[in-house]
Design an enzyme around this catalytic site. Structure first.
Site, PDB file in Angstrom:
ATOM      1  N   LYS A  77       0.861  -1.186   0.000  1.00 42.21           N
ATOM      2  CA  LYS A  77       0.000   0.000   0.000  1.00 42.21           C
ATOM      3  C   LYS A  77       0.891   1.227   0.000  1.00 42.21           C
ATOM      4  O   LYS A  77       1.791   1.361   0.822  1.00 42.21           O
ATOM      5  CB  LYS A  77      -0.892   0.019   1.249  1.00 42.21           C
ATOM      6  N   LYS A 101       4.775   2.768   8.533  1.00 41.61           N
ATOM      7  CA  LYS A 101       3.560   3.540   8.831  1.00 41.61           C
ATOM      8  C   LYS A 101       2.343   2.621   8.985  1.00 41.61           C
ATOM      9  O   LYS A 101       1.570   2.748   9.947  1.00 41.61           O
ATOM     10  CB  LYS A 101       3.308   4.551   7.715  1.00 41.61           C
ATOM     11  N   LYS A 113       5.416   1.852  -2.929  1.00 39.93           N
ATOM     12  CA  LYS A 113       5.377   3.230  -3.432  1.00 39.93           C
ATOM     13  C   LYS A 113       5.706   3.219  -4.916  1.00 39.93           C
ATOM     14  O   LYS A 113       6.383   2.308  -5.407  1.00 39.93           O
ATOM     15  CB  LYS A 113       6.394   4.113  -2.690  1.00 39.93           C
ATOM     16  N   THR A 197      -5.275  12.991   5.624  1.00 43.11           N
ATOM     17  CA  THR A 197      -3.895  13.109   6.102  1.00 43.11           C
ATOM     18  C   THR A 197      -3.751  14.331   6.995  1.00 43.11           C
ATOM     19  O   THR A 197      -3.155  14.264   8.080  1.00 43.11           O
ATOM     20  CB  THR A 197      -2.916  13.184   4.918  1.00 43.11           C
ATOM     21  N   ASN A 228      -2.900  19.547   0.027  1.00 40.09           N
ATOM     22  CA  ASN A 228      -3.993  18.902   0.758  1.00 40.09           C
ATOM     23  C   ASN A 228      -3.675  18.731   2.240  1.00 40.09           C
ATOM     24  O   ASN A 228      -4.532  18.960   3.099  1.00 40.09           O
ATOM     25  CB  ASN A 228      -4.297  17.521   0.156  1.00 40.09           C
ATOM     26  N   SER A 356      -7.587   5.379   3.383  1.00 40.43           N
ATOM     27  CA  SER A 356      -7.423   4.519   2.207  1.00 40.43           C
ATOM     28  C   SER A 356      -7.784   3.079   2.552  1.00 40.43           C
ATOM     29  O   SER A 356      -8.404   2.366   1.754  1.00 40.43           O
ATOM     30  CB  SER A 356      -5.979   4.576   1.692  1.00 40.43           C
TER      31      SER A 356
END
Length: 423
Positions: A77, A101, A113, A197, A228, A356
């Protein structure tokens, strides 16, 4: 080639920073330390060529990456960024931080990523769609709802996720909404995702401030990066009574010791795409941002922003890492010695990946929650995660970052140990 870490990284590179963080946590892993080398090697890295026909008829080639760092706890992820400075080493580090994380907030994911070395501002919308679809096709053999789930990151958004989802779906012959997160709402996206976030930064910041006796009402906040993450966090802190006294983005740095008018600032951001033209503030040079007198500093731009030299100048009590890897290890030491508390990226900005996860779950069940339900679930996960990390920090008398890595690495390596080695 024995591993993907074969190039000795510089200490200040993202991958070098990550490896240093792993070295610091090994003494706290007990018997699981024998598996620690697992964390220093990405499981899989894919480099792809992305040829597209430009609007003027020429053919250009772009380089793309997808790295899966660790999949012991679940599918990969992590986001996809479009940026002219994207490198394999950077993507490796970002994937590794996603591993940490996801484990730090106890989500059932590994870390991954992706990125394309491109300046998307130089592309037309048609060219942007072409590069996205070709990239998705090229990495399609390693992504999927149960394999690796991309999401937005720097310079990518819901539209790009929609193109990725559609391309993957066309290639597998069925609509697969769960292959990406951060999608438009009407394509299986989740309410609350856009500001998740920033909300996570606020929630962890609120909890940390409470624990050190810092009252948010009247607290002075400086924000680097006003996309954002930075803008959403700033709005929430302002709503709690804090004063946003400085903001920096790609268009410049503005300050107002009495507090910036958030409504006007957000209008300027929407109108101009940046905050540099905001009239009700003073302009200062970008480097002077690090000298601003504040209580809370939120680095929410790119990695490696807080150097040891800048760390000596920071005048905040609390640093909330909205960006990934914004603080170099040498700077970490300086901040710790100066008594400045750092809430590390792997917990502070985990709100995005948490929502997510909610989106991924909702896509599988085709049952969607309200935004209030999303926020309540998000807040609980963030508060619980910070509580465990805080307790670990106090028990071992170590900084929050090392404590977050200790909690995460224990979960990852326990999964590695219990799964064993195959064959």
């Amino acid at each position: 080639m024995s591993s993907l870490s074969y190039v000795p990284p510089s200490a200040d590179s993202p991958w070098g920073t990550y490896l240093s963080q792993i070295d610091r946590v090994i003494p706290y892993l007990g018997p699981l330390a024998r598996w620690a080398e697992t964390l220093k090697r990405p499981k899989r890295a894919l480099i792809v060529d992305i040829p597209i026909e430009m609007d003027d008829g020429t053919v250009r080639h772009f380089e793309g990456f997808r790295v899966q760092h660790n999949l012991s706890r679940g599918p990969g992820k992590g986001g996809v960024r479009y940026h002219p400075d994207v490198t394999l080493e950077e993507v490796m580090a970002l994937a590794a931080w996603m591993t940490i994380k996801n484990a730090a907030v106890n989500l059932p994911f590994g870390g991954a990523k992706g990125g394309i070395r491109v300046d998307p501002k130089q592309l037309s919308m048609k060219e942007l769609e072409k590069i996205t679809r070709r990239y998705t096709s090229e990495i399609g053999l390693i992504i999927g709802p149960q394999q690796d789930i991309p999401a937005p990151d720097v310079n990518t958004n819901a539209q790009i996720m929609a193109w990725m989802m559609d391309t993957y779906s066309m290639n597998v012959g069925a609509t697969a909404t769960g292959v990406v997160t951060g999608k438009p709402i009407h394509l299986g996206g989740s309410l609350g995702r856009v500001k998740a976030t920033g909300r996570g930064v606020f929630v962890t910041g609120r909890e940390a401030a409470r624990r050190i006796g810092l009252n948010l009402d009247g607290a002075r906040v400086a924000v680097q990066g006003f996309g954002n993450v930075g803008s959403a966090a700033a709005e929430l802190f302002a709503g709690a009574g804090a004063k946003i006294v400085a903001v920096q983005d790609h268009t410049g740095t503005i300050v107002n010791a009495q507090g910036l008018d958030m409504a006007g600032l957000m209008e300027t951001l929407r109108r101009d795409g940046g905050i540099g033209g905001f009239a009700q503030a003073d302009r200062i040079d970008n480097e002077s941002f690090w000298d601003v007198d504040c209580d809370i500093l939120i680095p929410a731009a790119l990695e490696s922003q807080i150097t040891a030299e800048r760390a000596n100048r920071i005048r905040a009590r609390l640093v909330l890492e909205g960006a990934n890897g914004p603080t170099l290890p040498t700077a970490d030491d300086v901040l710790n010695e100066r008594g400045i508390l750092v809430v590390p990226d792997v917990i502070c900005n985990a709100g995005g990946v948490t929502v997510s996860y909610f989106e991924w779950v909702q896509d599988f069940s085709s049952f969607f929650w309200s935004e209030d339900e999303i926020n309540v679930r998000l807040d609980k996960i963030m508060v619980d995660a910070l509580k465990k990390i805080w307790e670990t920090s106090e028990r071992h008398r170590i900084p929050l970052r090392t404590a977050a890595f200790a909690v995460a690495c224990e979960r990852i390596l326990m999964a590695r140990q219990e799964r064993g080695l195959y064959p």
